[in-house]
Design an enzyme around this catalytic site. Structure first.
Site, PDB file in Angstrom:
ATOM      1  N   ASP A  78     -24.180 -65.174  21.019  1.00 29.09           N
ATOM      2  CA  ASP A  78     -23.304 -65.088  22.179  1.00 29.09           C
ATOM      3  C   ASP A  78     -22.057 -65.912  21.879  1.00 29.09           C
ATOM      4  O   ASP A  78     -22.109 -66.898  21.136  1.00 29.09           O
ATOM      5  CB  ASP A  78     -24.042 -65.642  23.400  1.00 29.09           C
ATOM      6  CG  ASP A  78     -23.278 -65.419  24.691  1.00 29.09           C
ATOM      7  OD1 ASP A  78     -22.182 -64.839  24.652  1.00 29.09           O
ATOM      8  OD2 ASP A  78     -23.780 -65.837  25.744  1.00 29.09           O
TER       9      ASP A  78
ATOM     10  N   CYS B 233     -52.161 -61.011  21.134  1.00 28.74           N
ATOM     11  CA  CYS B 233     -51.669 -62.365  20.898  1.00 28.74           C
ATOM     12  C   CYS B 233     -52.829 -63.352  20.735  1.00 28.74           C
ATOM     13  O   CYS B 233     -53.974 -63.067  21.107  1.00 28.74           O
ATOM     14  CB  CYS B 233     -50.748 -62.810  22.043  1.00 28.74           C
ATOM     15  SG  CYS B 233     -51.609 -63.320  23.545  1.00 28.74           S
TER      16      CYS B 233
ATOM     17  N   CYS C 228     -54.738 -64.305  24.065  1.00 32.32           N
ATOM     18  CA  CYS C 228     -55.677 -63.328  24.612  1.00 32.32           C
ATOM     19  C   CYS C 228     -56.863 -63.079  23.690  1.00 32.32           C
ATOM     20  O   CYS C 228     -57.955 -62.736  24.151  1.00 32.32           O
ATOM     21  CB  CYS C 228     -54.947 -62.020  24.910  1.00 32.32           C
ATOM     22  SG  CYS C 228     -53.735 -62.159  26.241  1.00 32.32           S
TER      23      CYS C 228
END
Length: 374
Positions: free
Chosen positions: A93, A310, A313
């Site tokens: 940015d 992931c 989990c």
């Protein structure tokens, strides 16, 4: 300038599309979400893990890297890729939004913007040329030109003035990129402004689309406006933004906003939401955000989300995650961060598959009905 975007397929019912953005550190398949790594690091997760999840592009911020570690350090390392050991693409940015958010610490003129550092109060000036120069040192694969970001509800005259300065800065940014020649190895994107005025939005979109930018960002959205206004101006602006270049909407990262952007033909988007939510103990699921601090999870032996790949989990229960978050343990935020970024990456895979299959509209409808619990 040769194009960097290849259109692979357009959805038959909406403006959603599949494509590839060709960048110096590899291709990016779109539509794609990009994790935010403001200070050359995505908070709470290793770069290697991001790559294992599948990410090929992350963000950093020119304003923050300019202040710390500074261009001398980055120049010494040959850019931020070597400095941070990330071999994928990096979009930076311009720092325009960060300077805008400083409020009383900055002053905008036609030449550039003067501001005080939020770190030590030292004074600095960003001109369009300087921002391009800094991003050349950073080694950005995609560099954003300096723009004037405005808040909602400002008057028409102020909004037009901001857009006119943004247009002038865009022209000067292109001239500086061209002057640098081979020293600038990335791709300079223009940023559409115009606040929430349709004529200014159209003028900005058409003007910047015709300029020598390989990609276009739709700026000035997700700055505090209500969702209905976001949806309207996103669709309106996209209508007048060139179809042949990658389109990037800045600052969106929740599944509902992502789906709205994709439906309107947006290719790239980013947001800090996923990692910020994770650090505060909230995770994405298909059934909506899950707040891990809630007592209902104290004895819950199930994973955060069934079928998620992931680490959180696969190995841990909601009860353990609840415990980590309640104890303010660092591991809790790290596991939640990995989950949220994995979830968004896999959501993008599902979205791209639905475009490929011609089922995007029905996918969006069924996904949101479940996400909102309707």
């Amino acid at each position: 300038m040769s194009g960097i975007f290849t259109l692979l397929k357009k959805d038959g019912e909406t403006k959603a599309r599949l494509g590839t953005v060709h960048l110096p550190h590899g291709d990016v398949v779109t539509p794609a979400f990009m994790p935010v790594g403001t200070n050359a690091t995505v908070k709470g997760i290793y770069h290697d893990r991001l790559k294992e999840i599948g990410y090929t592009m992350i963000l950093a911020n020119t304003y923050h890297l300019y202040l710390r570690p500074g261009v001398e350090v980055l120049g010494k390392f040959g850019g931020v890729h070597n400095f941070s050991s990330w071999d994928g693409n990096i979009l930076t940015d311009s720092g325009g939004f960060q300077v805008f958010s400083l409020s009383g610490l900055r002053k905008i003129s036609e030449n550039g913007v003067s501001f005080q550092s939020h770190i030590d109060g030292s004074r600095h000036i960003f001109t369009p040329e300087k921002v391009v120069d800094v991003q050349a040192v950073i080694g950005s694969d995609v560099a954003m030109c300096l723009d004037v970001c405005t808040p909602p509800e400002i008057g028409y005259r102020e909004a037009r003035k901001a857009w006119e300065i943004t247009r002038s800065w865009a022209e000067r940014s292109i001239c500086e990129r061209n002057r640098l020649g081979d020293a600038f190895k990335g791709n300079l994107f223009g940023i559409i402004q115009g606040n929430f005025y349709e004529d200014l939005r159209r003028e900005s979109a058409e003007t910047l689309s015709d300029m020598d930018f390989p990609g276009i960002a739709i700026g000035g959205l997700s700055v505090g406006e209500e969702k209905e206004k976001f949806n309207h101006f996103l669709a309106f602006t996209a209508e007048y933004t060139t179809y042949g270049k990658p389109r990037y909407v800045m600052g969106i990262g929740s599944p509902d906003y992502i789906l709205e952007a994709v439906e309107n033909g947006i290719d790239l988007f980013d947001c800090v939401l996923a990692t910020r939510m994770a650090r505060n103990g909230t995770v994405f699921t298909d059934d909506g955000p899950l707040v891990l601090k809630k007592a209902v999870h104290k004895f819950d032996m199930s994973p955060v989300m069934e079928g998620c790949r992931c680490t959180c989990c696969r190995k841990y229960s909601r009860a353990y995650m609840h415990h980590l978050v309640k104890c303010n343990e660092m591991l809790g935020g790290m596991l939640a961060t990995e989950h949220n970024l994995t979830y968004l990456f896999d959501l993008m895979v599902r979205i791209r598959r639905s475009i490929e299959d011609g089922t995007f509209r029905s996918f969006k409808k069924s996904y949101l009905e479940r996400y909102y619990g309707k």
